[in-house]
Design an enzyme around this catalytic site. Sequence first.
Site, PDB file in Angstrom:
ATOM      1  N   LYS A 173       2.657  -4.725   3.152  1.00  0.00           N
ATOM      2  CA  LYS A 173       2.583  -3.564   4.031  1.00  0.00           C
ATOM      3  C   LYS A 173       1.531  -2.608   3.483  1.00  0.00           C
ATOM      4  CE  LYS A 173       4.175   0.387   4.223  1.00  0.00           C
ATOM      5  NZ  LYS A 173       2.984   1.042   4.788  1.00  0.00           N
ATOM      6  N   GLY A 227       2.991   3.511  -5.495  1.00  0.00           N
ATOM      7  CA  GLY A 227       3.002   4.740  -4.699  1.00  0.00           C
ATOM      8  C   GLY A 227       3.628   5.865  -5.496  1.00  0.00           C
ATOM      9  N   SER A 228       4.119   6.863  -4.817  1.00  0.00           N
ATOM     10  CA  SER A 228       4.631   8.051  -5.510  1.00  0.00           C
ATOM     11  C   SER A 228       6.002   7.790  -6.140  1.00  0.00           C
ATOM     12  CB  SER A 228       4.747   9.208  -4.514  1.00  0.00           C
ATOM     13  OG  SER A 228       5.689   8.875  -3.524  1.00  0.00           O
ATOM     14  N   GLY A 232       9.250   5.749  -4.816  1.00  0.00           N
ATOM     15  CA  GLY A 232       9.760   4.715  -5.728  1.00  0.00           C
ATOM     16  C   GLY A 232      11.273   4.816  -5.890  1.00  0.00           C
ATOM     17  N   GLU A 249       5.078   0.905  -9.665  1.00  0.00           N
ATOM     18  CA  GLU A 249       3.903   1.549 -10.282  1.00  0.00           C
ATOM     19  C   GLU A 249       3.785   2.897  -9.598  1.00  0.00           C
ATOM     20  OE1 GLU A 249       1.742   0.350 -12.644  1.00  0.00           O
ATOM     21  OE2 GLU A 249       2.679  -1.610 -12.869  1.00  0.00           O
ATOM     22  N   CYS A 283      -3.763   7.717  -9.832  1.00  0.00           N
ATOM     23  CA  CYS A 283      -2.542   7.934 -10.606  1.00  0.00           C
ATOM     24  C   CYS A 283      -2.807   8.245 -12.071  1.00  0.00           C
ATOM     25  CB  CYS A 283      -1.654   6.707 -10.488  1.00  0.00           C
ATOM     26  SG  CYS A 283      -2.542   5.171 -10.843  1.00  0.00           S
ATOM     27  N   GLU A 378       2.709  16.021 -10.179  1.00  0.00           N
ATOM     28  CA  GLU A 378       1.415  15.390  -9.903  1.00  0.00           C
ATOM     29  C   GLU A 378       0.739  16.193  -8.787  1.00  0.00           C
ATOM     30  OE1 GLU A 378       1.829  11.494  -8.091  1.00  0.00           O
ATOM     31  OE2 GLU A 378       0.196  10.743  -9.341  1.00  0.00           O
TER      32      GLU A 378
HETATM   33  P1  NAD Z   1       3.600   7.078  -1.014  1.00  0.00           P
HETATM   34  O1  NAD Z   1       4.699   6.853  -1.967  1.00  0.00           O
HETATM   35  O2  NAD Z   1       3.740   8.171  -0.023  1.00  0.00           O
HETATM   36  O3  NAD Z   1       3.322   5.759  -0.145  1.00  0.00           O
HETATM   37  C1  NAD Z   1       3.040   4.511  -0.753  1.00  0.00           C
HETATM   38  C2  NAD Z   1       3.393   3.402   0.225  1.00  0.00           C
HETATM   39  O4  NAD Z   1       4.798   3.408   0.462  1.00  0.00           O
HETATM   40  C3  NAD Z   1       2.742   3.530   1.599  1.00  0.00           C
HETATM   41  O5  NAD Z   1       2.386   2.248   2.074  1.00  0.00           O
HETATM   42  C4  NAD Z   1       3.865   4.131   2.440  1.00  0.00           C
HETATM   43  O6  NAD Z   1       3.720   3.858   3.810  1.00  0.00           O
HETATM   44  C5  NAD Z   1       5.071   3.436   1.851  1.00  0.00           C
HETATM   45  N1  NAD Z   1       6.348   4.121   2.037  1.00  0.00           N
HETATM   46  C6  NAD Z   1       6.562   5.448   2.164  1.00  0.00           C
HETATM   47  N2  NAD Z   1       7.888   5.696   2.262  1.00  0.00           N
HETATM   48  C7  NAD Z   1       8.519   4.507   2.172  1.00  0.00           C
HETATM   49  C8  NAD Z   1       9.906   4.111   2.185  1.00  0.00           C
HETATM   50  N3  NAD Z   1      10.896   4.990   2.298  1.00  0.00           N
HETATM   51  N4  NAD Z   1      10.186   2.792   2.052  1.00  0.00           N
HETATM   52  C9  NAD Z   1       9.205   1.874   1.902  1.00  0.00           C
HETATM   53  N5  NAD Z   1       7.883   2.193   1.896  1.00  0.00           N
HETATM   54  C10 NAD Z   1       7.538   3.500   2.025  1.00  0.00           C
HETATM   55  O7  NAD Z   1       2.291   7.272  -1.885  1.00  0.00           O
HETATM   56  P2  NAD Z   1       0.809   7.615  -1.397  1.00  0.00           P
HETATM   57  O8  NAD Z   1       0.707   9.058  -1.067  1.00  0.00           O
HETATM   58  O9  NAD Z   1       0.371   6.629  -0.380  1.00  0.00           O
HETATM   59  O10 NAD Z   1      -0.025   7.306  -2.733  1.00  0.00           O
HETATM   60  C11 NAD Z   1      -0.210   8.223  -3.742  1.00  0.00           C
HETATM   61  C12 NAD Z   1       0.819   8.025  -4.843  1.00  0.00           C
HETATM   62  O11 NAD Z   1       0.716   6.711  -5.373  1.00  0.00           O
HETATM   63  C13 NAD Z   1       0.608   8.954  -6.030  1.00  0.00           C
HETATM   64  O12 NAD Z   1       1.855   9.432  -6.467  1.00  0.00           O
HETATM   65  C14 NAD Z   1      -0.019   8.054  -7.078  1.00  0.00           C
HETATM   66  O13 NAD Z   1       0.138   8.482  -8.390  1.00  0.00           O
HETATM   67  C15 NAD Z   1       0.666   6.765  -6.800  1.00  0.00           C
HETATM   68  N6  NAD Z   1      -0.103   5.642  -7.349  1.00  0.00           N
HETATM   69  C16 NAD Z   1       0.360   4.998  -8.484  1.00  0.00           C
HETATM   70  C17 NAD Z   1      -0.394   3.987  -9.055  1.00  0.00           C
HETATM   71  C18 NAD Z   1       0.042   3.292 -10.318  1.00  0.00           C
HETATM   72  O14 NAD Z   1      -0.587   2.313 -10.705  1.00  0.00           O
HETATM   73  N7  NAD Z   1       1.078   3.741 -10.998  1.00  0.00           N
HETATM   74  C19 NAD Z   1      -1.605   3.610  -8.470  1.00  0.00           C
HETATM   75  C20 NAD Z   1      -2.027   4.284  -7.330  1.00  0.00           C
HETATM   76  C21 NAD Z   1      -1.265   5.290  -6.765  1.00  0.00           C
END
Ligand code: NAD
Length: 478
Positions: A173, A227-228, A232, A249, A283, A378
Amino acid sequence: MVQTARHYIAGAWRDDGGALADSTNPADGSVVGQYVPGSVALADEAAAAARKAFDTGLWAASPRLRAQVMFDIADRLEAAKDEIAALVVAENGKLRAEAMGETMAGVSEMRYYAGLARSVRGTMQEIGPGAMSLFAREAAGVAGIIVPWNAPVTLLVRSLAPALAAGCTCVIKPAAQTPLVHARIMRCIAECEALPEGVVNSVNENGTEVGQAMVASPLIDVISFTGSSATGKKIMEGASKTLKRVGLELGGKAPAVIFADADLDKAVTELTHGSLNMAGQICVAAARFLVHESVAQDFEDRMIAAYRAVRVGPGADPASQMGSLIDTANQARLMGLIEQAGDEGQIVLKGGPLESGAFLTPTLFRIDNLQSRLVQEELFGPIVSIETFADEAEAVAKANATVFGLAASVFTGDVSRAMRVSRAIRAGTVWINSHLRLFAEAETGGFGQSGMGRLHGVEGLADFLETKHVYFEPGTVG
Ligand code: NAD
């Protein structure tokens, strides 16, 4: 040509689901193309296709086929690199060099795991006379891969490549902000003739229902999420219903610790790039500068000069040195945080928007309050705090004073101190006299609320493998 990003399920392109949605360019608001949002029904169909491919196919038992397919995907990604990088610039707003860097990092990573696919092995142990145990490393099953928008090529490949190498089948996704980048990658995958039907499936969406359905699905065994930290936590909670394995991650708040004996020129060069790469939306970006009090003013003056010299502009313009944010909503959010930084600390360089587009010039602010949300959370943009410390113990304590533990850097001329501090900081990655060096070969992941599990490197396979004990009593001779 306006393009449309579709889903890919069981070897077929699909355009059913919700009403077409626009993907826009954050640098100028123009429409890059459209995508078809998915639905719970499509997520379930994709999970069923991946399940069938895993349960009835020979993918998990065919390491040479997996390597062949993955090398083919890598070649196709490389051949399409200009198109992919152009789409990353258009949908994400980052610099062309950053976009090409992440595309080629994805190619490199796919090749790295293609090689490893042929070396997934278990072990054997003699339990007693005439009795032996085999410990087989088997594919965990169907992997659900959920990725964010900030590095849509490398973050996808970072999960997909080890999943495929391990023998898993996949449902992906992508993020709603980067559907066309993802669709171009999926085309490279779909064109690979040796890829068995149903091994890789992908469903777009612009809400959260597809991701949630994947997390809840009894047909999916593992979720690999980037993601965030807030999302997570929801994923982990959702996965508990089926006791799925999760690799997370998550977010970070990387401290850069600058000692008095550091080469300040090097530190400023590294940290300008390390904090402003992808406009700070990475991140592992350097988000806190922790500086020894004796060099704090000198370091601050140099950072201000370095930040002022950064040319902010469209990622497609070769003269730009920092691209745009992902959207104007984040621009507004970050401008609110700049005001908060003025209230809680002291702004020494105030950033602001350009005439149009989701741009924001860099901000530096001093703060001496570990409890502040500006230090604890963050910010995900070009806003960095400067804090000071008096000795090594205070530096380590301050570096470890957040819930995150993703990455950090240490700048010093003293090798022993560099080793001591790098071991004392609780983070998955610590760079010495550098910041932001990521390699397919080197594990990444988080301590604390920055996540669990590791991606990249040999250990990256572990998220997608199970260990099976097979006991056997062949007996003894005679
Ligand atoms: P996000 O958590 O909002 O979204 C990430 C993904 O999760 C998207 O595809 C989103 O559609 C999906 N999503 C959102 N809610 C969900 C749910 N309830 N169930 C399942 N999927 C869901 O993050 P973002 O704003 O897209 O990305 C930025 C964040 O990602 C920052 O916090 C950044 O630090 C983190 N990040 C971490 C790493 C790492 O390696 N640790 C790398 C890149 C980004």
